[in-house]
Design a protein around this motif. Sequence first.
Motif, PDB file in Angstrom:
ATOM      1  N   SER A 394       0.859  -7.321 -12.623  1.00 35.77           N
ATOM      2  CA  SER A 394       0.157  -6.498 -11.637  1.00 35.77           C
ATOM      3  C   SER A 394      -0.979  -5.752 -12.323  1.00 35.77           C
ATOM      4  CB  SER A 394       1.122  -5.491 -10.993  1.00 35.77           C
ATOM      5  OG  SER A 394       0.437  -4.657 -10.086  1.00 35.77           O
ATOM      6  N   GLY A 395      -2.199  -6.243 -12.148  1.00 39.08           N
ATOM      7  CA  GLY A 395      -3.365  -5.575 -12.709  1.00 39.08           C
ATOM      8  C   GLY A 395      -3.676  -5.978 -14.131  1.00 39.08           C
ATOM      9  N   ILE A 396      -2.627  -6.144 -14.956  1.00 35.85           N
ATOM     10  CA  ILE A 396      -2.864  -6.451 -16.372  1.00 35.85           C
ATOM     11  C   ILE A 396      -1.720  -7.293 -16.926  1.00 35.85           C
ATOM     12  CG2 ILE A 396      -1.731  -4.350 -17.208  1.00 35.85           C
ATOM     13  CD1 ILE A 396      -3.940  -4.213 -19.370  1.00 35.85           C
ATOM     14  N   ILE A 397      -2.055  -8.235 -17.771  1.00 43.53           N
ATOM     15  CA  ILE A 397      -1.045  -9.037 -18.463  1.00 43.53           C
ATOM     16  C   ILE A 397      -0.622  -8.272 -19.708  1.00 43.53           C
ATOM     17  CG2 ILE A 397      -0.648 -11.175 -19.750  1.00 43.53           C
ATOM     18  CD1 ILE A 397      -2.478 -12.596 -17.800  1.00 43.53           C
ATOM     19  N   SER A 398       0.647  -8.076 -19.884  1.00 41.25           N
ATOM     20  CA  SER A 398       1.141  -7.263 -20.994  1.00 41.25           C
ATOM     21  C   SER A 398       0.855  -7.927 -22.333  1.00 41.25           C
ATOM     22  CB  SER A 398       2.647  -7.030 -20.848  1.00 41.25           C
ATOM     23  OG  SER A 398       3.361  -8.241 -21.084  1.00 41.25           O
ATOM     24  N   GLY A 399       0.801  -7.104 -23.374  1.00 40.83           N
ATOM     25  CA  GLY A 399       0.606  -7.621 -24.721  1.00 40.83           C
ATOM     26  C   GLY A 399       1.742  -8.539 -25.130  1.00 40.83           C
ATOM     27  N   ALA A 400       2.963  -8.219 -24.672  1.00 40.07           N
ATOM     28  CA  ALA A 400       4.122  -9.043 -25.009  1.00 40.07           C
ATOM     29  C   ALA A 400       3.992 -10.432 -24.400  1.00 40.07           C
ATOM     30  CB  ALA A 400       5.407  -8.360 -24.535  1.00 40.07           C
ATOM     31  N   ASP A 401       3.545 -10.498 -23.138  1.00 43.08           N
ATOM     32  CA  ASP A 401       3.371 -11.803 -22.492  1.00 43.08           C
ATOM     33  C   ASP A 401       2.247 -12.593 -23.145  1.00 43.08           C
ATOM     34  OD1 ASP A 401       5.410 -11.913 -20.618  1.00 43.08           O
ATOM     35  OD2 ASP A 401       4.263 -10.856 -19.082  1.00 43.08           O
ATOM     36  N   ALA A 402       1.142 -11.916 -23.441  1.00 46.15           N
ATOM     37  CA  ALA A 402       0.016 -12.601 -24.094  1.00 46.15           C
ATOM     38  C   ALA A 402       0.437 -13.130 -25.457  1.00 46.15           C
ATOM     39  CB  ALA A 402      -1.166 -11.651 -24.238  1.00 46.15           C
ATOM     40  N   ALA A 420      -7.362 -14.830 -17.218  1.00 46.11           N
ATOM     41  CA  ALA A 420      -6.916 -13.613 -16.539  1.00 46.11           C
ATOM     42  C   ALA A 420      -8.061 -12.980 -15.764  1.00 46.11           C
ATOM     43  CB  ALA A 420      -6.344 -12.628 -17.555  1.00 46.11           C
ATOM     44  N   ALA A 421      -9.262 -12.967 -16.373  1.00 45.51           N
ATOM     45  CA  ALA A 421     -10.429 -12.405 -15.691  1.00 45.51           C
ATOM     46  C   ALA A 421     -10.728 -13.174 -14.409  1.00 45.51           C
ATOM     47  CB  ALA A 421     -11.638 -12.419 -16.620  1.00 45.51           C
ATOM     48  N   GLU A 422     -10.583 -14.492 -14.445  1.00 48.37           N
ATOM     49  CA  GLU A 422     -10.819 -15.302 -13.251  1.00 48.37           C
ATOM     50  C   GLU A 422      -9.800 -14.979 -12.161  1.00 48.37           C
ATOM     51  OE1 GLU A 422     -10.867 -19.382 -14.395  1.00 48.37           O
ATOM     52  OE2 GLU A 422     -12.578 -19.157 -15.752  1.00 48.37           O
ATOM     53  N   ALA A 423      -8.599 -14.529 -12.579  1.00 48.01           N
ATOM     54  CA  ALA A 423      -7.554 -14.174 -11.612  1.00 48.01           C
ATOM     55  C   ALA A 423      -7.610 -12.696 -11.244  1.00 48.01           C
ATOM     56  CB  ALA A 423      -6.182 -14.523 -12.184  1.00 48.01           C
ATOM     57  N   GLY A 424      -8.628 -11.978 -11.745  1.00 44.93           N
ATOM     58  CA  GLY A 424      -8.768 -10.562 -11.434  1.00 44.93           C
ATOM     59  C   GLY A 424      -7.845  -9.664 -12.227  1.00 44.93           C
ATOM     60  N   LEU A 425      -7.395 -10.155 -13.402  1.00 43.44           N
ATOM     61  CA  LEU A 425      -6.476  -9.383 -14.233  1.00 43.44           C
ATOM     62  C   LEU A 425      -7.096  -9.070 -15.589  1.00 43.44           C
ATOM     63  CD1 LEU A 425      -3.179 -11.419 -13.622  1.00 43.44           C
ATOM     64  CD2 LEU A 425      -3.803  -9.250 -12.556  1.00 43.44           C
ATOM     65  N   GLY A 426      -6.588  -8.038 -16.220  1.00 42.13           N
ATOM     66  CA  GLY A 426      -6.954  -7.737 -17.597  1.00 42.13           C
ATOM     67  C   GLY A 426      -5.836  -8.157 -18.533  1.00 42.13           C
ATOM     68  N   VAL A 427      -6.061  -7.976 -19.816  1.00 37.64           N
ATOM     69  CA  VAL A 427      -5.058  -8.305 -20.831  1.00 37.64           C
ATOM     70  C   VAL A 427      -4.929  -7.120 -21.779  1.00 37.64           C
ATOM     71  CG1 VAL A 427      -4.428  -9.822 -22.744  1.00 37.64           C
ATOM     72  CG2 VAL A 427      -5.493 -10.786 -20.707  1.00 37.64           C
ATOM     73  N   ASP A 428      -3.708  -6.739 -22.079  1.00 32.76           N
ATOM     74  CA  ASP A 428      -3.459  -5.655 -23.033  1.00 32.76           C
ATOM     75  C   ASP A 428      -3.670  -6.194 -24.447  1.00 32.76           C
ATOM     76  OD1 ASP A 428      -2.628  -3.518 -24.509  1.00 32.76           O
ATOM     77  OD2 ASP A 428      -0.504  -3.660 -23.932  1.00 32.76           O
ATOM     78  N   ARG A 429      -4.938  -6.205 -24.885  1.00 32.98           N
ATOM     79  CA  ARG A 429      -5.248  -6.765 -26.207  1.00 32.98           C
ATOM     80  C   ARG A 429      -4.655  -5.917 -27.324  1.00 32.98           C
ATOM     81  NH1 ARG A 429      -9.200 -10.923 -26.434  1.00 32.98           N
ATOM     82  NH2 ARG A 429      -8.776 -10.874 -28.661  1.00 32.98           N
ATOM     83  N   ALA A 430      -4.612  -4.601 -27.125  1.00 29.95           N
ATOM     84  CA  ALA A 430      -4.029  -3.727 -28.150  1.00 29.95           C
ATOM     85  C   ALA A 430      -2.550  -4.059 -28.341  1.00 29.95           C
ATOM     86  CB  ALA A 430      -4.207  -2.260 -27.770  1.00 29.95           C
ATOM     87  N   GLY A 431      -1.839  -4.261 -27.218  1.00 26.63           N
ATOM     88  CA  GLY A 431      -0.429  -4.631 -27.319  1.00 26.63           C
ATOM     89  C   GLY A 431      -0.249  -5.990 -27.962  1.00 26.63           C
ATOM     90  N   PHE A 432      -1.167  -6.920 -27.657  1.00 30.74           N
ATOM     91  CA  PHE A 432      -1.118  -8.242 -28.276  1.00 30.74           C
ATOM     92  C   PHE A 432      -1.324  -8.144 -29.781  1.00 30.74           C
ATOM     93  CE2 PHE A 432      -3.573 -11.736 -30.075  1.00 30.74           C
ATOM     94  CZ  PHE A 432      -2.730 -12.812 -29.836  1.00 30.74           C
ATOM     95  N   GLU A 433      -2.338  -7.381 -30.208  1.00 35.95           N
ATOM     96  CA  GLU A 433      -2.627  -7.245 -31.637  1.00 35.95           C
ATOM     97  C   GLU A 433      -1.460  -6.585 -32.369  1.00 35.95           C
ATOM     98  OE1 GLU A 433      -4.998  -8.596 -33.177  1.00 35.95           O
ATOM     99  OE2 GLU A 433      -6.243  -9.219 -31.481  1.00 35.95           O
ATOM    100  N   ALA A 434      -0.812  -5.617 -31.708  1.00 36.92           N
ATOM    101  CA  ALA A 434       0.335  -4.952 -32.337  1.00 36.92           C
ATOM    102  C   ALA A 434       1.482  -5.939 -32.532  1.00 36.92           C
ATOM    103  CB  ALA A 434       0.786  -3.772 -31.481  1.00 36.92           C
ATOM    104  N   ALA A 435       1.745  -6.756 -31.516  1.00 33.86           N
ATOM    105  CA  ALA A 435       2.811  -7.753 -31.637  1.00 33.86           C
ATOM    106  C   ALA A 435       2.473  -8.790 -32.699  1.00 33.86           C
ATOM    107  CB  ALA A 435       3.035  -8.429 -30.278  1.00 33.86           C
ATOM    108  N   LEU A 436       1.196  -9.174 -32.757  1.00 40.10           N
ATOM    109  CA  LEU A 436       0.769 -10.152 -33.757  1.00 40.10           C
ATOM    110  C   LEU A 436       0.915  -9.585 -35.162  1.00 40.10           C
ATOM    111  CD1 LEU A 436      -0.548 -12.916 -34.294  1.00 40.10           C
ATOM    112  CD2 LEU A 436      -2.772 -11.783 -34.119  1.00 40.10           C
ATOM    113  N   ALA A 437       0.513  -8.312 -35.338  1.00 45.22           N
ATOM    114  CA  ALA A 437       0.615  -7.682 -36.655  1.00 45.22           C
ATOM    115  C   ALA A 437       2.070  -7.575 -37.095  1.00 45.22           C
ATOM    116  CB  ALA A 437      -0.038  -6.298 -36.616  1.00 45.22           C
TER     117      ALA A 437
END
Length: 773
Positions: A394-402, A420-437
């Motif tokens: 809803s509104g944004i894809i979580s970092g965990a999902d990404a 996600a942008a095409e679907a009208g959603l954002g992505v929690d890039r900070a959460g993604f980077e934290a999970a990646l790190a």
Amino acid sequence: MLSADIRQSFLNFFQGREHLVLPSSSLVPHGDPSVLLTTAGMQQFKPIFMGQADPPSPRVTTVQKCFRTVDLEEVGDDSHLTFFEMLGNFSFGDYFKDGAIELAWEFLTRELGLDPNRLFPTVHPSDDEAAAIWLRVIGREPHRLEDNFWPANLEGWIGPCGPDSEIYWDWGPAVGCGQADCRPGHCDRFLEVWNLVFMQFDRAPDGSRKPLARTGVDTGMGLERLAAVVLAQERGSTVPVSFYETDLFKGLVDGFMVEPEGGWGPGAPAFVSRLCADHSRGVAFLVADGVRPGNEGRGYILRKMIRRATLHALRTLKRPGALSGEGALPRPGREHLENPGGIGVARVIAEMGDVHPELKRPGIVATVRAEEVAFETTLAQGQREFEAVVARSSGIISGADAFRLHDTLGFPVELTTELAAEAGLGVDRAGFEAALAEQRQMSRRAAKRNPIPRTGLPRTEFVGHESLNGAGTVLRLFAGDTEVEVAAEGDEVELYLDRTPFYAEGGGQVGDIGIIEGPEGTVEVLDVQKQGEAFAHYGKVASGRLVVGQEVTAEVDREARWATMRHHSATHLLHRALRQVLGETTHQQGSYVGPDTCTFDFNLSRAVAPGELHAIFTIVNRAVRDDIERVTRVMPVDEAKATGAMSLFGEKYGDLVRVVSFDDFSVELCGGTHVDRTGQIGLVTPVRESSVGAGVRRIEFLAGEAAERRVRDLQDAALTAAGRLNVKPVDLPRRVDALLDERKALLKQVDDLKRAAVLGRDAATGRGVVTGP
């Protein structure tokens, strides 16, 4: 003027002025752990500038292959590249500022005929000497820029540095800011073409600088930028010309710009065509220099580029296999090419293979295509999972999902963000980077020792080919980051001797371990690495103390060295056996040679069949039993290669090389240590065969006592299992298969009984039972 003419004109110009023309070094730096890839023309000369090696000539010129990833995400616009060629001339204690400036101006204005009124030099504000030379040469004052110092803002830099002088091309007042006082370095009106670096100082850890005993010159000029400037002058253009318009790129870009049936997909075709053109060059040269797609380091960079180009090509150009050339469309007038319809890597090889012969190595296109196919499959699978993620977001894809899409399905976060942008959603890039790190931290293996660059180190004489012990003098000593005169018990040290029997890691072989004993104490040596022509011995003062200037006795651990030598000599035999069984196009891609185990990487796009593996090690062990004598000769590198001696690609060889031969069975260039006769290797047995990347396989094996222990352990395990099952060891596979079949049948019976019990319960209670009307 074509780019090939510019390249050759540059080399001819400096060769005619007493410069030695040297070949480009590999994109994979040799002996320099500070960078993943070669980023500058001076990189192969770093040991010379740092005082660790002697120059091959006082004057040198090169066209160096370079690769930079800083702006990778920007590639596709008009001004960013990954792979490029750097034209450079170098002086090692010969000419300095005056010679560098005069030669640069002569080449640009006389040799190339560029308009001197559109060329503007700059100097560092403190460099009055360079400013005076420019005034004398061109009759006008250069501009002064604070950034004209190399390295300008590299925090913690230790070693050679100095002011530089850049030469800019003026696109004209119609470009850029439009201000009357516009100047180089201010806006896009001025394009930096050539950088002349004057190696003048040695920077200490505290930031202070002292004059170098031997000054030097390091210049760098990108061929792609220079070709754009030359083309602009030929056209009489007063607006910027992109290097994508030069002959270096135009054929590639035009090939990608062929409109697909049904029209373009989402995205900008021109941007994607430029991106694919750049990535085709970068990918081709990385694979040619031995890099294979992977999840770390250079392999990750290569994989990311292939996937990025594949993604955009599929979506916008509607073309699978764009980089490898599988999705290419024919273009009239290109029939003279080996692959006239090919674009991408295929065209790079066809158009640049004569200048860079390494591009003609077999398997480059196949390696790229294999990665493309794998990623195209990943995209299809990931698309379905992505749609499920969108449905629950809803509104944004979580970092965990990404991160899960990235980690488990290989779905790039860039693609997740775009879709996600095409679907009208954002992505929690900070959460993604934290999970990646967090994942990288958990999976990161213990890093190898990363030597701190030192300056003015003495050359070490290696005597370890002849002996496992010898006398030497302690010349330099470091405790941590600090150079000291004395190291006490318990100190971790880095020390340099004038001569040593300890082998420094190189050519896949690990560094030796052992003991260095002085009159007042003992050092346990745990690793040895090269610093230019110096050997860095890393260890710990086990007792007493060590003092600079002391005479010491260095003794290599005999058991560890001999175990390593058995493995190293076995790799030479294995290399020959692989070529006999799998074909002469099989070549070594890397190795790990230690006392405990050995791995050997080689090019092959499929798994080695069990029968082939058996044949390979039969040949190896036959060569061991033949007890072939090792013969070592030292000769010029060109003479050695003319004899047919095998060389390890990516390894840097000097003018004189060691050729290690086991009769005519195996002849290779090698600086490592070896047994005297193959009979000393003992048994050689495989452990496993596996894939380490697209087009590269790995065989892990053991030799000598390690192999004997493995065979003994396997035999003990087989005898124990056979005794418990009351069968002969040779019948174990058949008995295990029978037990698995019995287990499968029993599990089915259990499932049937459970199903019957559930049906019986439902019949008794009426739950879940369907009745008629």
